[in-house]
Design a protein around this motif. Sequence first.
Motif, PDB file in Angstrom:
ATOM      1  N   ASN A 344       8.655  86.495 -12.209  1.00  0.00           N
ATOM      2  CA  ASN A 344       7.523  86.472 -10.591  1.00  0.00           C
ATOM      3  C   ASN A 344       6.463  87.320 -10.796  1.00  0.00           C
ATOM      4  OD1 ASN A 344       9.090  84.129  -9.995  1.00  0.00           O
ATOM      5  ND2 ASN A 344      10.287  85.394  -8.988  1.00  0.00           N
ATOM      6  N   LEU A 345       6.601  88.451 -11.645  1.00  0.00           N
ATOM      7  CA  LEU A 345       5.445  89.426 -11.609  1.00  0.00           C
ATOM      8  C   LEU A 345       4.425  89.300 -12.528  1.00  0.00           C
ATOM      9  CD1 LEU A 345       7.594  92.497 -10.780  1.00  0.00           C
ATOM     10  CD2 LEU A 345       6.484  91.074  -9.010  1.00  0.00           C
ATOM     11  N   ASN A 346       3.190  89.933 -12.526  1.00  0.00           N
ATOM     12  CA  ASN A 346       2.122  89.878 -13.414  1.00  0.00           C
ATOM     13  C   ASN A 346       2.376  90.745 -14.767  1.00  0.00           C
ATOM     14  OD1 ASN A 346       1.644  92.497 -12.695  1.00  0.00           O
ATOM     15  ND2 ASN A 346       0.086  91.537 -11.115  1.00  0.00           N
ATOM     16  N   ILE A 378      -3.228  95.074 -23.409  1.00  0.00           N
ATOM     17  CA  ILE A 378      -3.505  93.667 -23.708  1.00  0.00           C
ATOM     18  C   ILE A 378      -4.357  93.520 -25.071  1.00  0.00           C
ATOM     19  CG2 ILE A 378      -4.994  91.617 -22.929  1.00  0.00           C
ATOM     20  CD1 ILE A 378      -3.803  92.311 -20.204  1.00  0.00           C
ATOM     21  N   GLU A 379      -5.435  94.293 -25.238  1.00  0.00           N
ATOM     22  CA  GLU A 379      -6.240  94.422 -26.293  1.00  0.00           C
ATOM     23  C   GLU A 379      -5.538  94.964 -27.500  1.00  0.00           C
ATOM     24  OE1 GLU A 379      -9.707  96.770 -24.735  1.00  0.00           O
ATOM     25  OE2 GLU A 379     -10.278  95.265 -23.471  1.00  0.00           O
ATOM     26  N   SER A 380      -4.817  95.750 -27.326  1.00  0.00           N
ATOM     27  CA  SER A 380      -4.181  96.644 -28.347  1.00  0.00           C
ATOM     28  C   SER A 380      -3.197  95.658 -29.044  1.00  0.00           C
ATOM     29  CB  SER A 380      -3.559  97.874 -28.111  1.00  0.00           C
ATOM     30  OG  SER A 380      -2.673  98.392 -29.162  1.00  0.00           O
ATOM     31  N   TYR A 381      -2.442  94.821 -28.240  1.00  0.00           N
ATOM     32  CA  TYR A 381      -1.369  93.971 -28.791  1.00  0.00           C
ATOM     33  C   TYR A 381      -1.814  92.742 -28.849  1.00  0.00           C
ATOM     34  CZ  TYR A 381       2.017  97.726 -28.282  1.00  0.00           C
ATOM     35  OH  TYR A 381       2.681  98.806 -28.669  1.00  0.00           O
ATOM     36  N   ARG A 382      -3.103  92.215 -28.460  1.00  0.00           N
ATOM     37  CA  ARG A 382      -3.802  90.952 -28.860  1.00  0.00           C
ATOM     38  C   ARG A 382      -2.901  89.934 -28.008  1.00  0.00           C
ATOM     39  NH1 ARG A 382      -4.429  91.051 -35.553  1.00  0.00           N
ATOM     40  NH2 ARG A 382      -5.427  93.196 -35.425  1.00  0.00           N
ATOM     41  N   ILE A 383      -2.745  90.051 -26.772  1.00  0.00           N
ATOM     42  CA  ILE A 383      -2.023  89.403 -25.902  1.00  0.00           C
ATOM     43  C   ILE A 383      -3.040  88.407 -25.471  1.00  0.00           C
ATOM     44  CG2 ILE A 383      -0.755  89.098 -23.726  1.00  0.00           C
ATOM     45  CD1 ILE A 383       0.323  92.084 -24.438  1.00  0.00           C
ATOM     46  N   ALA A 384      -2.824  87.075 -25.436  1.00  0.00           N
ATOM     47  CA  ALA A 384      -3.524  86.003 -24.970  1.00  0.00           C
ATOM     48  C   ALA A 384      -3.285  85.638 -23.521  1.00  0.00           C
ATOM     49  CB  ALA A 384      -3.333  84.608 -25.871  1.00  0.00           C
ATOM     50  N   CYS A 385      -4.315  85.924 -22.654  1.00  0.00           N
ATOM     51  CA  CYS A 385      -4.194  85.757 -21.169  1.00  0.00           C
ATOM     52  C   CYS A 385      -5.388  86.062 -20.554  1.00  0.00           C
ATOM     53  CB  CYS A 385      -3.074  87.020 -20.542  1.00  0.00           C
ATOM     54  SG  CYS A 385      -3.739  88.668 -20.942  1.00  0.00           S
ATOM     55  N   ARG A 386      -5.474  85.784 -19.185  1.00  0.00           N
ATOM     56  CA  ARG A 386      -6.502  85.885 -18.548  1.00  0.00           C
ATOM     57  C   ARG A 386      -6.933  87.525 -18.124  1.00  0.00           C
ATOM     58  NH1 ARG A 386      -6.895  80.360 -14.764  1.00  0.00           N
ATOM     59  NH2 ARG A 386      -7.116  79.052 -16.496  1.00  0.00           N
ATOM     60  N   GLY A 387      -5.921  88.113 -18.105  1.00  0.00           N
ATOM     61  CA  GLY A 387      -6.035  89.505 -17.413  1.00  0.00           C
ATOM     62  C   GLY A 387      -4.630  90.149 -17.037  1.00  0.00           C
ATOM     63  N   PRO A 388      -4.717  91.266 -16.623  1.00  0.00           N
ATOM     64  CA  PRO A 388      -3.472  92.049 -16.107  1.00  0.00           C
ATOM     65  C   PRO A 388      -2.817  91.169 -15.094  1.00  0.00           C
ATOM     66  CG  PRO A 388      -5.249  93.736 -16.700  1.00  0.00           C
ATOM     67  CD  PRO A 388      -5.733  92.475 -16.487  1.00  0.00           C
ATOM     68  N   SER A 389      -3.335  90.504 -14.227  1.00  0.00           N
ATOM     69  CA  SER A 389      -3.046  89.835 -13.040  1.00  0.00           C
ATOM     70  C   SER A 389      -2.139  88.527 -13.377  1.00  0.00           C
ATOM     71  CB  SER A 389      -4.120  89.761 -12.077  1.00  0.00           C
ATOM     72  OG  SER A 389      -5.001  88.791 -12.659  1.00  0.00           O
ATOM     73  N   THR A 390      -2.127  88.038 -14.714  1.00  0.00           N
ATOM     74  CA  THR A 390      -1.740  86.930 -15.062  1.00  0.00           C
ATOM     75  C   THR A 390      -0.105  86.900 -14.768  1.00  0.00           C
ATOM     76  OG1 THR A 390      -3.410  86.499 -16.711  1.00  0.00           O
ATOM     77  CG2 THR A 390      -1.382  85.268 -16.876  1.00  0.00           C
ATOM     78  N   SER A 391       0.455  86.079 -14.346  1.00  0.00           N
ATOM     79  CA  SER A 391       1.907  86.017 -14.380  1.00  0.00           C
ATOM     80  C   SER A 391       2.570  85.925 -15.549  1.00  0.00           C
ATOM     81  CB  SER A 391       2.202  84.707 -13.255  1.00  0.00           C
ATOM     82  OG  SER A 391       3.474  84.735 -13.133  1.00  0.00           O
ATOM     83  N   SER A 393       5.017  84.177 -16.295  1.00  0.00           N
ATOM     84  CA  SER A 393       5.720  83.047 -16.132  1.00  0.00           C
ATOM     85  C   SER A 393       4.991  81.926 -16.835  1.00  0.00           C
ATOM     86  CB  SER A 393       6.189  82.644 -14.852  1.00  0.00           C
ATOM     87  OG  SER A 393       5.270  82.343 -14.112  1.00  0.00           O
ATOM     88  N   LEU A 394       3.505  82.049 -16.969  1.00  0.00           N
ATOM     89  CA  LEU A 394       2.374  81.113 -17.240  1.00  0.00           C
ATOM     90  C   LEU A 394       2.148  81.464 -18.868  1.00  0.00           C
ATOM     91  CD1 LEU A 394       0.060  81.414 -14.087  1.00  0.00           C
ATOM     92  CD2 LEU A 394       2.024  79.600 -14.656  1.00  0.00           C
ATOM     93  N   MET A 395       2.744  82.342 -19.472  1.00  0.00           N
ATOM     94  CA  MET A 395       2.604  82.765 -20.793  1.00  0.00           C
ATOM     95  C   MET A 395       3.339  82.055 -21.701  1.00  0.00           C
ATOM     96  SD  MET A 395       1.745  86.759 -20.004  1.00  0.00           S
ATOM     97  CE  MET A 395       1.184  87.143 -21.885  1.00  0.00           C
ATOM     98  N   SER A 396       2.964  81.982 -22.925  1.00  0.00           N
ATOM     99  CA  SER A 396       3.870  81.324 -24.262  1.00  0.00           C
ATOM    100  C   SER A 396       4.902  82.278 -24.403  1.00  0.00           C
ATOM    101  CB  SER A 396       2.989  81.178 -25.484  1.00  0.00           C
ATOM    102  OG  SER A 396       2.538  82.327 -25.772  1.00  0.00           O
ATOM    103  N   GLY A 397       5.965  82.177 -25.253  1.00  0.00           N
ATOM    104  CA  GLY A 397       7.121  82.928 -25.515  1.00  0.00           C
ATOM    105  C   GLY A 397       6.776  83.779 -26.437  1.00  0.00           C
ATOM    106  N   GLY A 398       5.659  83.748 -27.255  1.00  0.00           N
ATOM    107  CA  GLY A 398       5.362  84.976 -28.317  1.00  0.00           C
ATOM    108  C   GLY A 398       4.473  85.975 -27.352  1.00  0.00           C
ATOM    109  N   ASN A 399       3.574  85.476 -26.231  1.00  0.00           N
ATOM    110  CA  ASN A 399       2.946  86.490 -25.622  1.00  0.00           C
ATOM    111  C   ASN A 399       3.742  87.250 -24.771  1.00  0.00           C
ATOM    112  OD1 ASN A 399      -0.023  86.435 -26.336  1.00  0.00           O
ATOM    113  ND2 ASN A 399       0.252  84.233 -25.814  1.00  0.00           N
TER     114      ASN A 399
END
Length: 496
Positions: A344-346, A378-391, A393-399
């Motif tokens: 439930n957290l970002n 996020i940049e270092s690990y190439r995490i696909a998201c809209r930013g640090p505030s992204t929950s 729970s909305l991300m893929s398993g790999g991310n």
Amino acid sequence: MLSLQGISKGFPGVQALTDMQLEVRQGEIHALIGENGAGKSTLTRVVAGVHQPDTGSIDFDGALVSWSGPGDAKRHGIHVIYQEFVLFPHLSVAENIFIGHERRNRLGLIDHRRTRSDARNLLDKFGIDVDPTTLVRDLSVADQQMVEIAKALVHDVKLLILDEPTAVISGPEVTVLFERLRALRNAGVAILYISHRLEEIFDLCDRVTVLKDGKYVATRMIASVERDELISLMVGRSLSELFPKRNTQSADSPVVLEVRNLSIPGRVHNASITLRRGEITGLAGMVGAGRSELAFAIFGAMRSSGGQIFVDGREIHDMTPRRAIAEGIGLVTEDRKGQGLAMNLNIAANMTASTLSQFTRFGLIDFAREFKVAKQEIESYRIACRGPSTSVSLMSGGNQQKVIVARWARTSTKVLILDEPTRGVDVGAKIEIYRIMQELADQGIAILMISSELPEIIGMSERVIVMREGVITGELTRDEITEETVIELATRRYAS
């Protein structure tokens, strides 16, 4: 049974599917594969009537169709079993099977005796050994999955869609599931099988369709396609590029963690291992071998009944997770949703969870600093998201997995334990996680990788420690690591 032509589907700011095609035949198990974001979920929702396509045609059971909704698709014989089961835990198996299609008597009241009898007949027909009177909450995950399949069979099912059905089961449970699916195929049901696990696809399926970036790539007969070709079709690179180039560590690299005769009653017996600086060590074995329990004990999350743990030559008494973190040891658990992430957290909150004291002052969190660090990770690990505030729970398993690894890499200055680090993620995400692991090892961190995937064990490990029934049965050096040697040790009997 099913033919899609020219299917396109867009959402605000995202084109999920473009000119997609798919054909599933009656009486076949057809695999649908692709990286996260390839369009698999959107495509299945179009087939199931959840989404209406923007363009294209759907031909089902010999007729052009346009579903008004999921109920319409279900009435015509399409049933979807999602990763998250749609069951009522406080109702019985029989009640769940016939929910919405209750057996009633002449007065219109629910006929519980007939409900139980019909449920028993349905379960027996497909060899599902579950008591219809049992509450669903008391069933194993595997049996709950069988109840989901039985629910589908109440209807005249023509197309059964399964989304990552083995993500929550393993070992014998997978074998039973495959037997049931083959029986359905032989009965003429068309099955669309979505999975990241290529070994399952080769074992179970007849044909496979590959998606990439919302587009159709290719369809192949399983009997005539190689694993390397499927990986290349999915990610645009060959199997030889799956694992990063390893930097060989010498046998005299400093030992950063040593475990001597560690025991957990009924789980682990006199286990001894050493982890060296900058080395990736694999921990292999069958399900139930005690690998995760050993990892939890090293991290202090499971109490041991005997043994010693040394960090940099110093014995650590009464290891706890707090002490482990202070000593530079991190643990990425197998269950990322249940034990790894605060769903439930970002992203920012999850990344800093194990080092929260660094971001607080007078009991208040410095959110600006937390977000700044999270953005860098996020940049270092190439995490696909809209930013640090992204929950998360909305991300893929790999991310999601990369978020957990990023968190523990911040604290794991000496040892990082990874329990099934690529379970449930696609090939592209696996490649990224392997890259991250090798980079951390190159920085001098000792990595203990627990994995049930032999190609992963072989491709990433400098040494492999093998367990069976709580006992370490052997250790292999890099030149000795093969599938045969690992399996031999994993199944070896030992003197009690």
